[in-house]
Scaffold this motif. Sequence first.
Motif, PDB file in Angstrom:
ATOM      1  N   ALA A 102     -27.606 -22.831  -0.710  1.00 15.59           N
ATOM      2  CA  ALA A 102     -28.955 -22.433  -0.286  1.00 15.59           C
ATOM      3  C   ALA A 102     -29.495 -21.288  -1.131  1.00 15.59           C
ATOM      4  O   ALA A 102     -30.661 -21.265  -1.507  1.00 15.59           O
ATOM      5  CB  ALA A 102     -28.948 -22.048   1.184  1.00 15.59           C
ATOM      6  N   ALA A 103     -28.649 -20.327  -1.438  1.00 15.43           N
ATOM      7  CA  ALA A 103     -29.101 -19.156  -2.208  1.00 15.43           C
ATOM      8  C   ALA A 103     -28.445 -19.193  -3.577  1.00 15.43           C
ATOM      9  O   ALA A 103     -27.357 -18.674  -3.775  1.00 15.43           O
ATOM     10  CB  ALA A 103     -28.738 -17.874  -1.478  1.00 15.43           C
ATOM     11  N   LYS A 104     -29.118 -19.823  -4.532  1.00 13.33           N
ATOM     12  CA  LYS A 104     -28.551 -19.926  -5.880  1.00 13.33           C
ATOM     13  C   LYS A 104     -28.610 -18.598  -6.615  1.00 13.33           C
ATOM     14  O   LYS A 104     -27.768 -18.296  -7.447  1.00 13.33           O
ATOM     15  CB  LYS A 104     -29.276 -20.999  -6.679  1.00 13.33           C
ATOM     16  N   GLU A 105     -29.627 -17.797  -6.321  1.00 16.50           N
ATOM     17  CA  GLU A 105     -29.779 -16.510  -6.994  1.00 16.50           C
ATOM     18  C   GLU A 105     -29.844 -15.411  -5.946  1.00 16.50           C
ATOM     19  O   GLU A 105     -30.567 -15.516  -4.977  1.00 16.50           O
ATOM     20  CB  GLU A 105     -31.049 -16.497  -7.832  1.00 16.50           C
ATOM     21  N   GLN A 106     -29.073 -14.380  -6.166  1.00 12.89           N
ATOM     22  CA  GLN A 106     -29.107 -13.231  -5.259  1.00 12.89           C
ATOM     23  C   GLN A 106     -29.620 -12.027  -6.025  1.00 12.89           C
ATOM     24  O   GLN A 106     -29.247 -11.797  -7.167  1.00 12.89           O
ATOM     25  CB  GLN A 106     -27.718 -12.923  -4.721  1.00 12.89           C
ATOM     26  N   SER A 107     -30.449 -11.272  -5.366  1.00 11.80           N
ATOM     27  CA  SER A 107     -30.936 -10.051  -6.007  1.00 11.80           C
ATOM     28  C   SER A 107     -29.918  -8.941  -5.794  1.00 11.80           C
ATOM     29  O   SER A 107     -28.960  -9.070  -5.040  1.00 11.80           O
ATOM     30  CB  SER A 107     -32.289  -9.659  -5.419  1.00 11.80           C
ATOM     31  N   ALA A 108     -30.156  -7.814  -6.440  1.00 13.22           N
ATOM     32  CA  ALA A 108     -29.242  -6.675  -6.309  1.00 13.22           C
ATOM     33  C   ALA A 108     -29.225  -6.158  -4.873  1.00 13.22           C
ATOM     34  O   ALA A 108     -28.188  -5.708  -4.384  1.00 13.22           O
ATOM     35  CB  ALA A 108     -29.647  -5.575  -7.270  1.00 13.22           C
ATOM     36  N   ALA A 109     -30.348  -6.226  -4.185  1.00 14.47           N
ATOM     37  CA  ALA A 109     -30.395  -5.761  -2.799  1.00 14.47           C
ATOM     38  C   ALA A 109     -29.524  -6.638  -1.907  1.00 14.47           C
ATOM     39  O   ALA A 109     -28.848  -6.131  -1.007  1.00 14.47           O
ATOM     40  CB  ALA A 109     -31.833  -5.764  -2.303  1.00 14.47           C
ATOM     41  N   ASN A 110     -29.528  -7.937  -2.147  1.00  4.40           N
ATOM     42  CA  ASN A 110     -28.695  -8.832  -1.349  1.00  4.40           C
ATOM     43  C   ASN A 110     -27.214  -8.597  -1.617  1.00  4.40           C
ATOM     44  O   ASN A 110     -26.392  -8.748  -0.726  1.00  4.40           O
ATOM     45  CB  ASN A 110     -29.047 -10.289  -1.630  1.00  4.40           C
ATOM     46  N   LEU A 111     -26.858  -8.256  -2.841  1.00  2.00           N
ATOM     47  CA  LEU A 111     -25.460  -7.969  -3.154  1.00  2.00           C
ATOM     48  C   LEU A 111     -24.973  -6.739  -2.410  1.00  2.00           C
ATOM     49  O   LEU A 111     -23.834  -6.683  -1.970  1.00  2.00           O
ATOM     50  CB  LEU A 111     -25.284  -7.790  -4.663  1.00  2.00           C
ATOM     51  N   MET A 112     -25.835  -5.750  -2.273  1.00  3.46           N
ATOM     52  CA  MET A 112     -25.446  -4.530  -1.560  1.00  3.46           C
ATOM     53  C   MET A 112     -25.333  -4.773  -0.055  1.00  3.46           C
ATOM     54  O   MET A 112     -24.590  -4.092   0.633  1.00  3.46           O
ATOM     55  CB  MET A 112     -26.455  -3.415  -1.837  1.00  3.46           C
ATOM     56  N   ALA A 113     -26.068  -5.737   0.480  1.00  2.18           N
ATOM     57  CA  ALA A 113     -26.050  -6.002   1.911  1.00  2.18           C
ATOM     58  C   ALA A 113     -24.867  -6.880   2.322  1.00  2.18           C
ATOM     59  O   ALA A 113     -24.523  -6.916   3.500  1.00  2.18           O
ATOM     60  CB  ALA A 113     -27.359  -6.668   2.326  1.00  2.18           C
TER      61      ALA A 113
END
Length: 131
Positions: free
Chosen positions: A101-112
């Motif tokens: 579903a989420a092919k690309e994660q932003s930096a904010a999502n990586l921190m969460a």
Amino acid sequence: MSGLAESTDQAMFLDPAIRDWVLFPITVIMVLVGVFRHQLTILMTGEPPKPDVKDIRQGKALMRGQILAQNKSYIPAAAFIERKRYLREAYEQGTYLKNKAAKEQSAANLMADPKNMEMMMDGMKKQMMGI
């Protein structure tokens, strides 16, 4: 002149009191500090997390593509083109991705993500043990 050569041949001896009261305790303390640091590192880092099956599948699929690219000169051109087409379609559809579903994660999502936070915390613990 021959007396001069004999006087430069001197031996150095260690006092037994220095050996017994300084060198042995320093050696014992250094060994115990090393054992203590090792046990403390094991206690703080804990058990390494087991990899998820989806993570392993994604890594193996990427390795498969790399191996195909490296060995393209050893297989017939038609077979290489067919395998390349299959892998390209699978990569584009996200067949081998662990989270389709989420092919690309932003930096904010990586921190969460709690897994990433745990990994960063383990790195900080190891650094603290080094200090």
